[in-house]
Every structure is written in structure tokens, then in C-alpha cells.
Design a protein around this motif. Structure first.
Motif, PDB file in Angstrom:
ATOM      1  N   ASP A  90       1.167  -1.312   0.057  1.00 54.61           N
ATOM      2  CA  ASP A  90      -0.081  -0.208  -0.154  1.00 54.61           C
ATOM      3  C   ASP A  90       0.695   1.612  -0.074  1.00 54.61           C
ATOM      4  OD1 ASP A  90      -2.776   1.408  -0.255  1.00 54.61           O
ATOM      5  OD2 ASP A  90      -2.703   1.504   2.053  1.00 54.61           O
ATOM      6  N   ARG A  92       1.635   4.483  -0.942  1.00 53.99           N
ATOM      7  CA  ARG A  92       1.040   5.914  -1.229  1.00 53.99           C
ATOM      8  C   ARG A  92       1.339   6.773  -0.327  1.00 53.99           C
ATOM      9  NH1 ARG A  92      -3.597   6.385   1.458  1.00 53.99           N
ATOM     10  NH2 ARG A  92      -4.811   3.606   3.131  1.00 53.99           N
ATOM     11  N   ASP A  94       0.065   9.012   1.241  1.00 50.97           N
ATOM     12  CA  ASP A  94      -0.857   8.867   2.757  1.00 50.97           C
ATOM     13  C   ASP A  94      -0.117   8.113   3.210  1.00 50.97           C
ATOM     14  OD1 ASP A  94      -3.168  10.654   2.632  1.00 50.97           O
ATOM     15  OD2 ASP A  94      -4.403   8.770   2.812  1.00 50.97           O
ATOM     16  N   ASN A  95       0.482   7.414   3.163  1.00 49.49           N
ATOM     17  CA  ASN A  95       2.189   6.145   4.230  1.00 49.49           C
ATOM     18  C   ASN A  95       3.178   6.399   3.569  1.00 49.49           C
ATOM     19  OD1 ASN A  95      -0.638   4.607   4.832  1.00 49.49           O
ATOM     20  ND2 ASN A  95      -0.302   3.174   2.667  1.00 49.49           N
ATOM     21  N   ASP A 111       1.714   1.689   7.434  1.00 46.01           N
ATOM     22  CA  ASP A 111       0.854   1.392   7.616  1.00 46.01           C
ATOM     23  C   ASP A 111       1.324  -0.254   6.860  1.00 46.01           C
ATOM     24  OD1 ASP A 111      -1.859   0.162   6.720  1.00 46.01           O
ATOM     25  OD2 ASP A 111      -2.047   1.655   5.408  1.00 46.01           O
ATOM     26  N   ARG A 191     -14.528  12.349   3.204  1.00 46.96           N
ATOM     27  CA  ARG A 191     -12.397  12.092   2.853  1.00 46.96           C
ATOM     28  C   ARG A 191     -12.477  10.610   2.036  1.00 46.96           C
ATOM     29  NH1 ARG A 191      -7.717  10.243   3.897  1.00 46.96           N
ATOM     30  NH2 ARG A 191      -6.176  11.630   3.652  1.00 46.96           N
ATOM     31  N   SER A 192     -13.484   9.912   2.309  1.00 47.45           N
ATOM     32  CA  SER A 192     -12.965   8.822   2.479  1.00 47.45           C
ATOM     33  C   SER A 192     -12.770   8.780   0.712  1.00 47.45           C
ATOM     34  CB  SER A 192     -13.326   7.704   2.976  1.00 47.45           C
ATOM     35  OG  SER A 192     -14.892   7.705   2.297  1.00 47.45           O
ATOM     36  N   MET A 195     -10.719  10.448  -2.397  1.00 48.38           N
ATOM     37  CA  MET A 195      -9.170  10.061  -1.648  1.00 48.38           C
ATOM     38  C   MET A 195      -9.674   8.390  -3.070  1.00 48.38           C
ATOM     39  SD  MET A 195      -7.426   7.706   0.884  1.00 48.38           S
ATOM     40  CE  MET A 195      -8.235   6.090   0.576  1.00 48.38           C
TER      41      MET A 195
END
Length: 216
Positions: A90, A92, A94-95, A111, A191-192, A195
Motif C-alpha cells: 500500500d 502511497r 498517505d503512508n 502502515d 474524505r474517503s 481519496m
């Protein structure tokens, strides 16, 4: 983006094509027949509800690409080949935490819920596909792949750039799968939705731009 792909190579290179990874049962992502059947089943289960929420975010070519890929998902997963290594799963924005390289590392990945033993280029294509807006990504695709290959070389891996580029094109769909399935198993919020809409549109556009369907 260059810092992120170079950091990714530091994860991939040390265990590149290491057969002892097969002994680590807790690493997923191996594309076994059971794994493939599970993904195909989840896609079929979640695609209708995904379309209910996200169709209005997609343009006509992106929607066509989504439907065309859905018919080939099993063959796409079965067709993966080449060396495997430890993957993040994952990788990306955000991570990723970015520092100045002195007081803090240039990139720190967080994460670690989905570590795997699979194709390294999945992480690379997944990051670039949604981490850059399409206009910037189109400009820098080739250079980022080249930076990744060079960083692998520093780590002792002699990867063929032409092979990495082909896999990079092919794995644009990894982000599409993530957008469709993950969007349906997390809590809904403004927000989700924003995203996952960004992920879906950017990964589908990545596939369109690179004619990825031709490699499935």
C-alpha cells in the motif's frame, strides 16, 4: 517522487528473488489459485456498489477501461511472472513521511498491514499511478522507472529496464483493484470518497495512457 521510488528500491533489493521468502507464511500477495479466486470473487461482489458511488467521478474512457479489465482480471493475475521480493502492498502518499534527509530520513514508510511476497513493480506502479497527478505522471513515468532501476543497481540488483517498464505498464491495474475493493470495505466519509475517487480515476488513466490492457 524520486526519493520515494529510490526508498522503495531499498526495500526490494535486499531480498530480490530470495527463495527463502517462501518459508515466511505471514507474507501474503503470492497470487496462489486461492488468492486469485478470492480477488475475482471480491471484484464481482463489490463492483456494483463501487459503480453506484463512483461512476459519476469517471469519464467514459475510464469507465470502459474498468469494465474491460474486469473481464480479464483472472488472466491478469495468472500472468504475473518474474522475480519476487518483499513488498509493502500500500505504498502511497498517505503512508509516506518526507524529511530533509538529515534530521529525518528522506522517506519513511508507515502502515505495514499488507506486507507481501510478490512482484516488486506492483509497489512502483501503484505509487506513481496515484501519487502524481496525471499531467505530471505522464511527464515523469520513464524517469521514475529509470531512477528505480538505478537504485536497485546500487542495492546489487541488475534489473532489465525494459522488463521493469513492461511490468510497470501491466501493474497499473493493481491500483484499480485496490480502489474498487478497498473503497467498499472502509467506512464511508467525504474524505474517503474523495481519496478513492482520486485513486480510481488516476489508476484508470494510468492504464489508458500506457495501453496496459494490451498486456493482460
Amino acid at each position: 517522487a524520486v526519493a520515494a521510488v529510490e526508498e522503495l528500491a531499498k526495500l526490494h533489493a535486499p531480498r530480490w528473488d530470495d527463495p527463502t521468502l517462501n518459508d515466511l507464511d505471514w507474507l501474503g500477495g503470492r497470487s496462489t489459485p486461492e488468492d486469485i479466486a478470492a480477488v475475482v470473487g471480491l471484484w464481482a461482489m463489490f463492483l456494483p456498489s463501487f459503480l453506484e458511488t463512483y461512476t459519476h467521478h469517471l469519464d467514459a474512457p475510464q469507465l470502459d477501461m474498468l469494465n474491460a479489465f474486469g473481464e480479464r482480471i483472472e488472466g491478469w493475475m495468472n500472468g504475473r511472472n518474474g522475480p519476487k521480493t518483499v513488498t509493502h502492498g500500500d505504498y502511497r502518499l498517505d503512508n509516506l513521511l518526507f524529511g530533509d534527509g538529515t534530521a529525518a530520513p528522506r522517506v519513511t514508510a508507515v502502515d505495514w498491514q499488507t506486507p507481501g511476497h510478490g512482484s516488486p513493480v506492483v509497489d512502483l506502479s501503484y505509487f506513481c499511478g496515484a501519487g502524481l497527478v496525471p499531467e505530471e505522471r505522464r511527464t515523469h513515468d520513464r524517469a521514475l522507472v529509470r531512477s528505480y532501476v538505478s537504485a536497485l543497481g546500487i542495492g546489487g540488483v541488475d534489473a532489465d529496464e525494459a522488463w521493469v517498464w513492461e511490468q510497470y505498464r501491466r501493474e497499473t491495474f493493481a491500483g484499480v483493484v485496490m480502489a474498487v475493493i478497498a473503497s467498499q470495505v472502509v467506512g464511508e466519509s467525504e474524505r474517503s470518497e474523495a481519496m478513492f475517487a482520486a485513486m480510481a480515476t488516476r489508476h484508470l488513466q494510468h492504464a489508458i495512457d500506457l495501453d496496459s490492457l494490451a498486456l493482460t
